[in-house]
Design a protein around this motif. Structure first.
Motif, PDB file in Angstrom:
ATOM      1  N   THR A 140      39.044  34.535  36.481  1.00 19.63           N
ATOM      2  CA  THR A 140      37.825  34.957  35.809  1.00 19.63           C
ATOM      3  C   THR A 140      37.950  34.971  34.295  1.00 19.63           C
ATOM      4  OG1 THR A 140      38.465  37.295  36.005  1.00 19.63           O
ATOM      5  CG2 THR A 140      37.125  36.365  37.771  1.00 19.63           C
ATOM      6  N   GLY A 141      39.169  34.857  33.775  1.00 23.89           N
ATOM      7  CA  GLY A 141      39.367  34.897  32.333  1.00 23.89           C
ATOM      8  C   GLY A 141      39.510  33.513  31.731  1.00 23.89           C
TER       9      GLY A 141
ATOM     10  N   ILE B  73      27.233  42.534  58.516  1.00 24.79           N
ATOM     11  CA  ILE B  73      27.176  41.656  57.356  1.00 24.79           C
ATOM     12  C   ILE B  73      28.186  42.162  56.336  1.00 24.79           C
ATOM     13  CG2 ILE B  73      25.765  40.796  55.450  1.00 24.79           C
ATOM     14  CD1 ILE B  73      23.363  40.982  57.242  1.00 24.79           C
ATOM     15  N   VAL B  74      29.118  41.314  55.962  1.00 21.63           N
ATOM     16  CA  VAL B  74      30.173  41.687  55.038  1.00 21.63           C
ATOM     17  C   VAL B  74      29.905  41.032  53.698  1.00 21.63           C
ATOM     18  CG1 VAL B  74      32.652  41.608  54.584  1.00 21.63           C
ATOM     19  CG2 VAL B  74      31.838  41.874  56.934  1.00 21.63           C
ATOM     20  N   TRP B  75      29.893  41.821  52.630  1.00 28.36           N
ATOM     21  CA  TRP B  75      29.698  41.282  51.285  1.00 28.36           C
ATOM     22  C   TRP B  75      31.063  40.943  50.722  1.00 28.36           C
ATOM     23  CZ3 TRP B  75      26.487  39.010  48.291  1.00 28.36           C
ATOM     24  CH2 TRP B  75      26.598  39.060  46.900  1.00 28.36           C
ATOM     25  N   CYS B  76      31.326  39.663  50.507  1.00 29.90           N
ATOM     26  CA  CYS B  76      32.637  39.202  50.081  1.00 29.90           C
ATOM     27  C   CYS B  76      32.678  39.077  48.570  1.00 29.90           C
ATOM     28  CB  CYS B  76      32.965  37.843  50.707  1.00 29.90           C
ATOM     29  SG  CYS B  76      32.958  37.869  52.498  1.00 29.90           S
ATOM     30  N   THR B  77      33.585  39.784  47.918  1.00 24.93           N
ATOM     31  CA  THR B  77      33.706  39.732  46.468  1.00 24.93           C
ATOM     32  C   THR B  77      35.171  39.554  46.110  1.00 24.93           C
ATOM     33  OG1 THR B  77      33.811  42.140  46.403  1.00 24.93           O
ATOM     34  CG2 THR B  77      31.663  41.144  46.030  1.00 24.93           C
ATOM     35  N   LEU B  78      35.646  38.329  46.166  1.00 31.49           N
ATOM     36  CA  LEU B  78      37.048  38.068  45.893  1.00 31.49           C
ATOM     37  C   LEU B  78      37.423  38.460  44.476  1.00 31.49           C
ATOM     38  CD1 LEU B  78      39.722  36.838  46.815  1.00 31.49           C
ATOM     39  CD2 LEU B  78      38.903  34.625  46.043  1.00 31.49           C
ATOM     40  N   ASN B  79      36.488  38.339  43.540  1.00 29.23           N
ATOM     41  CA  ASN B  79      36.811  38.596  42.153  1.00 29.23           C
ATOM     42  C   ASN B  79      36.537  40.041  41.731  1.00 29.23           C
ATOM     43  OD1 ASN B  79      37.617  35.981  41.726  1.00 29.23           O
ATOM     44  ND2 ASN B  79      35.547  35.291  41.238  1.00 29.23           N
ATOM     45  N   CYS B  80      36.339  40.933  42.681  1.00 31.08           N
ATOM     46  CA  CYS B  80      36.079  42.324  42.348  1.00 31.08           C
ATOM     47  C   CYS B  80      37.403  43.023  42.070  1.00 31.08           C
ATOM     48  CB  CYS B  80      35.362  43.015  43.514  1.00 31.08           C
ATOM     49  SG  CYS B  80      34.793  44.656  43.124  1.00 31.08           S
ATOM     50  N   GLY B  81      37.539  43.643  40.925  1.00 30.07           N
ATOM     51  CA  GLY B  81      38.831  44.182  40.518  1.00 30.07           C
ATOM     52  C   GLY B  81      38.873  45.687  40.453  1.00 30.07           C
TER      53      GLY B  81
ATOM     54  N   MET C  19      35.273  32.848  53.424  1.00 28.45           N
ATOM     55  CA  MET C  19      35.256  33.617  52.185  1.00 28.45           C
ATOM     56  C   MET C  19      35.986  32.833  51.116  1.00 28.45           C
ATOM     57  SD  MET C  19      36.505  37.522  51.562  1.00 28.45           S
ATOM     58  CE  MET C  19      38.206  37.194  51.944  1.00 28.45           C
ATOM     59  N   SER C  20      35.460  32.799  49.924  1.00 31.70           N
ATOM     60  CA  SER C  20      36.082  32.055  48.849  1.00 31.70           C
ATOM     61  C   SER C  20      35.825  32.774  47.544  1.00 31.70           C
ATOM     62  CB  SER C  20      35.520  30.629  48.800  1.00 31.70           C
ATOM     63  OG  SER C  20      34.122  30.659  48.621  1.00 31.70           O
ATOM     64  N   SER C  21      36.311  32.174  46.440  1.00 33.50           N
ATOM     65  CA  SER C  21      36.107  32.789  45.138  1.00 33.50           C
ATOM     66  C   SER C  21      34.625  32.958  44.869  1.00 33.50           C
ATOM     67  CB  SER C  21      36.735  31.919  44.057  1.00 33.50           C
ATOM     68  OG  SER C  21      38.117  31.814  44.257  1.00 33.50           O
ATOM     69  N   GLY C  22      34.290  34.036  44.167  1.00 32.40           N
ATOM     70  CA  GLY C  22      32.890  34.301  43.885  1.00 32.40           C
ATOM     71  C   GLY C  22      32.346  35.321  44.863  1.00 32.40           C
ATOM     72  N   THR C  23      31.039  35.324  45.036  1.00 31.82           N
ATOM     73  CA  THR C  23      30.416  36.292  45.916  1.00 31.82           C
ATOM     74  C   THR C  23      29.490  35.585  46.878  1.00 31.82           C
ATOM     75  OG1 THR C  23      28.617  36.645  44.363  1.00 31.82           O
ATOM     76  CG2 THR C  23      30.505  38.131  44.185  1.00 31.82           C
ATOM     77  N   GLY C  24      29.258  36.223  48.026  1.00 26.48           N
ATOM     78  CA  GLY C  24      28.343  35.639  48.985  1.00 26.48           C
ATOM     79  C   GLY C  24      28.259  36.478  50.228  1.00 26.48           C
ATOM     80  N   TRP C  25      27.184  36.308  50.974  1.00 27.42           N
ATOM     81  CA  TRP C  25      27.020  37.050  52.219  1.00 27.42           C
ATOM     82  C   TRP C  25      27.757  36.342  53.349  1.00 27.42           C
ATOM     83  CZ3 TRP C  25      25.272  41.789  52.336  1.00 27.42           C
ATOM     84  CH2 TRP C  25      24.389  42.221  51.349  1.00 27.42           C
TER      85      TRP C  25
ATOM     86  N   HIS D 210      45.867  37.131  39.969  1.00 27.29           N
ATOM     87  CA  HIS D 210      45.107  35.967  40.419  1.00 27.29           C
ATOM     88  C   HIS D 210      43.645  36.092  40.006  1.00 27.29           C
ATOM     89  CE1 HIS D 210      43.208  33.371  43.636  1.00 27.29           C
ATOM     90  NE2 HIS D 210      44.124  32.566  43.149  1.00 27.29           N
ATOM     91  N   ARG D 211      43.068  37.275  40.162  1.00 27.53           N
ATOM     92  CA  ARG D 211      41.676  37.502  39.780  1.00 27.53           C
ATOM     93  C   ARG D 211      41.494  37.340  38.279  1.00 27.53           C
ATOM     94  NH1 ARG D 211      38.876  41.375  37.398  1.00 27.53           N
ATOM     95  NH2 ARG D 211      40.690  42.728  37.253  1.00 27.53           N
ATOM     96  N   LEU D 212      42.405  37.927  37.487  1.00 22.64           N
ATOM     97  CA  LEU D 212      42.291  37.835  36.035  1.00 22.64           C
ATOM     98  C   LEU D 212      42.392  36.387  35.553  1.00 22.64           C
ATOM     99  CD1 LEU D 212      44.508  40.902  35.056  1.00 22.64           C
ATOM    100  CD2 LEU D 212      42.049  40.683  34.641  1.00 22.64           C
ATOM    101  N   LEU D 213      43.265  35.620  36.176  1.00 26.23           N
ATOM    102  CA  LEU D 213      43.415  34.219  35.777  1.00 26.23           C
ATOM    103  C   LEU D 213      42.197  33.384  36.177  1.00 26.23           C
ATOM    104  CD1 LEU D 213      47.191  33.742  36.660  1.00 26.23           C
ATOM    105  CD2 LEU D 213      46.182  33.770  34.371  1.00 26.23           C
TER     106      LEU D 213
END
Length: 275
Positions: free
Chosen positions: A186-187, A14-22, A1-7, A181-184
């Motif tokens: 994605t902003g 199946i886990v939907w990974c959304t590190l940047n989901c706030g 799992m890393s920044s961004g989204t992916g299956w 961390h997410r705000l930094l």
């Protein structure tokens, strides 16, 4: 799992990974009783439980996928490391102590933590120090990126657990870290994130940009006091504006240059106009 989204396909789950989901993606604004964030949409335990998700996530991705990457021979040791690390979230990382408590070698603990960090499960927050200040600590803090997963590994699976737990403060600090961390990521604000700590005082978060600073503490309270943040403020020139990120429903001043800031308004800390 890393920044961004992916299956993430882990066998039958199946886990939907959304590190940047706030937080704002959940449709909720008040953070009271919230232990999920950063790595997935926030879940309010007053309304529903994340237990089935966390059970599958730990059993598939953490205990199977990562275990395969690490060639872990003893699954029980790896489970103990995950839980021991969660109990240390928002604390200074002592790899030797962690390895001793789990019953593995320090090199093995370091290897496993490194993969957890690269996978986005945990993050290390480095301390701020300069040549002028020799007494500042130089040990990083450990934070779980997903406060919901961290709560599960701590044994917190309901809102009642959270509100009565002595671990609430540490969990809240890691949740604030995850949102910062997410705000930094994605902003567009190019702040450097660290923490400030010496022998007598500490600021949970220090933001630096071009010689200017912002300071913040995370407090699991609806009516926080400035604590020692005002003392840290005096160590920096010019004295920075500061925030206590807390469970207060509204933003308000609590001392010279210090504001109480709801988690939902954390982005204001990065704005040019703050406070």
């Amino acid at each position: 799992m890393s920044s961004g989204t992916g299956w993430r396909n882990s066998g039958k789950t199946i886990v939907w990974c959304t590190l940047n989901c706030g937080l704002r993606h959940s449709g909720q604004e008040s953070p009271s009783g919230n232990v999920g964030g950063s790595a997935r949409a926030s879940v309010y335990l007053a309304n529903c439980s994340t237990l089935p998700y966390d059970l599958h996530y730990v059993a598939t991705y953490l205990e199977r996928d990562l275990r395969a990457q690490l060639q872990v021979g003893n699954l029980r040791d790896f489970e103990r490391l995950l839980r021991a690390a969660a109990l240390r979230s928002s604390g200074l990382l002592n790899r030797a102590e962690l390895a001793r408590d789990v019953g593995i070698s320090p090199s093995t603990a370091g290897q496993w933590l490194s993969v957890l960090e690269r996978s986005g499960v945990v993050a290390l927050l480095e301390p701020w120090f300069s040549n002028r200040t020799k007494s500042l600590v130089k040990t990083p803090k450990l934070h779980f990126q997903d406060s919901g997963l961290c709560a599960f590994l701590m044994g917190i699976v309901s809102r009642a657990d959270l509100m009565g737990s002595p671990l609430g403060g540490a969990l809240w600090e890691s949740m604030v870290f995850g949102e910062l961390h997410r705000l930094l990521q994605t902003g567009s604000a190019p702040w450097q994130l660290a923490f400030w700590r010496d022998r007598t005082k500490e600021a949970d978060f220090l933001l630096h940009r071009a010689g200017h600073f912002r300071l913040a503490d995370a407090k699991w309270s609806e009516h926080p006091d400035p604590g020692k943040l005002s003392l840290v403020r005096r160590e920096l020139a010019p004295p920075p504006t500061c925030a206590i990120v807390c469970r207060a429903p509204n933003r308000y001043p609590i001392g010279p240059g210090i504001e109480a800031l709801p988690l939902a308004e954390l982005g204001a800390l990065l704005a040019e106009s703050f406070p």
